[in-house]
Design an enzyme around this catalytic site. Structure first.
Site, PDB file in Angstrom:
ATOM      1  N   GLY A  13      53.520  -9.095  23.220  1.00  0.00           N
ATOM      2  CA  GLY A  13      53.448 -10.014  22.087  1.00  0.00           C
ATOM      3  C   GLY A  13      54.760 -10.654  21.690  1.00  0.00           C
ATOM      4  O   GLY A  13      54.921 -11.053  20.535  1.00  0.00           O
ATOM      5  N   ASN A  15      55.749 -13.599  22.643  1.00  0.00           N
ATOM      6  CA  ASN A  15      55.440 -14.993  22.300  1.00  0.00           C
ATOM      7  C   ASN A  15      54.831 -15.075  20.902  1.00  0.00           C
ATOM      8  O   ASN A  15      55.159 -15.972  20.124  1.00  0.00           O
ATOM      9  CB  ASN A  15      54.507 -15.609  23.342  1.00  0.00           C
ATOM     10  N   ILE A  91      40.502 -13.475  32.038  1.00  0.00           N
ATOM     11  CA  ILE A  91      40.021 -14.841  32.253  1.00  0.00           C
ATOM     12  C   ILE A  91      39.004 -15.172  31.166  1.00  0.00           C
ATOM     13  O   ILE A  91      38.149 -14.338  30.833  1.00  0.00           O
ATOM     14  CB  ILE A  91      39.394 -14.950  33.653  1.00  0.00           C
ATOM     15  N   LEU A  92      39.104 -16.352  30.592  1.00  0.00           N
ATOM     16  CA  LEU A  92      38.108 -16.799  29.613  1.00  0.00           C
ATOM     17  C   LEU A  92      36.958 -17.450  30.379  1.00  0.00           C
ATOM     18  O   LEU A  92      37.182 -18.347  31.199  1.00  0.00           O
ATOM     19  CB  LEU A  92      38.719 -17.799  28.637  1.00  0.00           C
ATOM     20  N   ASN A 106      47.467 -22.235  26.686  1.00  0.00           N
ATOM     21  CA  ASN A 106      47.939 -21.016  27.351  1.00  0.00           C
ATOM     22  C   ASN A 106      49.363 -21.237  27.828  1.00  0.00           C
ATOM     23  O   ASN A 106      49.731 -22.356  28.202  1.00  0.00           O
ATOM     24  CB  ASN A 106      47.050 -20.707  28.570  1.00  0.00           C
ATOM     25  N   HIS A 108      51.892 -19.955  30.784  1.00  0.00           N
ATOM     26  CA  HIS A 108      51.845 -19.288  32.095  1.00  0.00           C
ATOM     27  C   HIS A 108      53.251 -19.257  32.674  1.00  0.00           C
ATOM     28  O   HIS A 108      53.946 -20.287  32.671  1.00  0.00           O
ATOM     29  CB  HIS A 108      50.897 -20.051  33.027  1.00  0.00           C
ATOM     30  N   SER A 135      54.970 -22.870  32.013  1.00  0.00           N
ATOM     31  CA  SER A 135      54.153 -24.054  31.709  1.00  0.00           C
ATOM     32  C   SER A 135      53.240 -23.739  30.532  1.00  0.00           C
ATOM     33  O   SER A 135      52.703 -22.634  30.437  1.00  0.00           O
ATOM     34  CB  SER A 135      53.251 -24.408  32.901  1.00  0.00           C
ATOM     35  N   ASP A 144      44.280 -20.880  35.184  1.00  0.00           N
ATOM     36  CA  ASP A 144      45.578 -21.569  35.122  1.00  0.00           C
ATOM     37  C   ASP A 144      45.470 -22.999  35.660  1.00  0.00           C
ATOM     38  O   ASP A 144      46.448 -23.545  36.205  1.00  0.00           O
ATOM     39  CB  ASP A 144      46.664 -20.788  35.884  1.00  0.00           C
TER      40      ASP A 144
HETATM   41  C1  GRF Z   1      54.458 -13.981  29.358  1.00  0.00           C
HETATM   42  O1  GRF Z   1      55.290 -14.041  30.476  1.00  0.00           O
HETATM   43  C2  GRF Z   1      53.346 -14.978  29.492  1.00  0.00           C
HETATM   44  O2  GRF Z   1      53.745 -16.156  30.072  1.00  0.00           O
HETATM   45  C3  GRF Z   1      52.421 -14.237  30.396  1.00  0.00           C
HETATM   46  O3  GRF Z   1      52.460 -12.912  29.955  1.00  0.00           O
HETATM   47  C4  GRF Z   1      53.695 -12.685  29.314  1.00  0.00           C
HETATM   48  C5  GRF Z   1      53.407 -12.260  27.908  1.00  0.00           C
HETATM   49  O4  GRF Z   1      54.531 -11.874  27.221  1.00  0.00           O
HETATM   50  N1  GRF Z   1      51.119 -14.829  30.438  1.00  0.00           N
HETATM   51  P1  GRF Z   1      54.420 -11.475  25.690  1.00  0.00           P
HETATM   52  O5  GRF Z   1      53.227 -10.525  25.559  1.00  0.00           O
HETATM   53  O6  GRF Z   1      54.238 -12.717  24.878  1.00  0.00           O
HETATM   54  O7  GRF Z   1      55.702 -10.775  25.401  1.00  0.00           O
END
Ligand code: GRF
Length: 214
Positions: A13, A15, A91-92, A106, A108, A135, A144
């Site tokens: 988490g 992000n 996957i959704l 999303n 990626h 991206s 993706d």
């Molecule tokens: C990130 O690298 C994101 O791009 C990928 O999974 C990772 C998640 O990181 N899909 P976090 O859980 O936000 O730390």
């Protein structure tokens, strides 16, 4: 009114935390209205108050469609403007994608369309890529595969392994995602038939954003 964000996350988490920090700092005019996870032990859940958490184990549902239906109903209940996949590792299905069509984003960790799916950092190294990155894209029913809105690039350096490269990419993921979410929250980003529009103009190539790499 701040944009209402429903966040889907399966893991750490970071992000999500970057989003929460930006909201707190006043640089993202948004509100996290729910965090949804397929993993009850996801650290992402701990980053928000309990009232905002929704988690179910997919294994306890009859099939993927049943899990997705429960997830979709829970997301709909918080009336989000945007559904934001921030490290969501499932996957959704097509139905949930359709239900929130053109409103699911999303992030990626690769320069799409290169390296869809998992283990992107190792695959970039194995391919001898000189550049790698992240991206942000609209989600469609193809893994993706939705239209890319913005990308950030980092160099692949001599001596890199998957961990050092992942850390360099993660450092640009956070500002990249925030940039796109700021556009979304400001009502400047839309999708029409799955293709991004910014300020009403079709985006023919993804925005290429530069951030200092660590
Ligand atoms: C990130 O690298 C994101 O791009 C990928 O999974 C990772 C998640 O990181 N899909 P976090 O859980 O936000 O730390």
């Amino acid at each position: 009114m701040p944009a209402r964000l429903a966040i889907l996350a399966s893991g750490r988490g970071s992000n999500l935390q970057a989003i929460l920090d930006a909201i707190h700092a006043g640089t993202l005019d948004a509100q996290v209205v729910g965090v949804f996870s397929d993993r009850p032990d996801a650290h992402a859940l701990q980053r928000v108050p309990e009232a905002l958490r929704w988690t179910r184990r997919p294994k306890t549902f009859a099939d993927r469609a049943a899990f997705d239906a429960a997830l979709a109903d829970a997301i709909a209940a918080v009336a989000p403007d945007w559904v934001v996949c921030a490290g969501y590792m499932r996957i959704l299905g097509a139905e949930i994608v359709q239900r929130f069509a053109d409103r699911i984003l999303n992030i990626h960790p690769s320069l799409l369309p290169r390296h869809k799916g998992l283990h992107t950092h190792q695959r970039a190294l194995d391919a001898g890529d000189a550049e790698h990155g992240a991206s942000v894209h609209f989600v469609n029913a193809e893994l993706d595969g939705g239209a890319v809105i913005a990308q950030a690039t980092v160099p692949v350096l001599p001596g890199d392994d998957a961990d050092t490269l992942a850390a360099r990419v993660l450092a640009v993921e956070h500002p990249l995602f925030l940039h796109v979410l700021q556009l979304a929250a400001a009502g400047r980003l839309r999708a029409c038939d799955g293709l991004p529009l910014i300020d009403g103009q079709r985006l023919f190539t993804p925005l290429s954003l530069q951030f200092p790499a660590s």
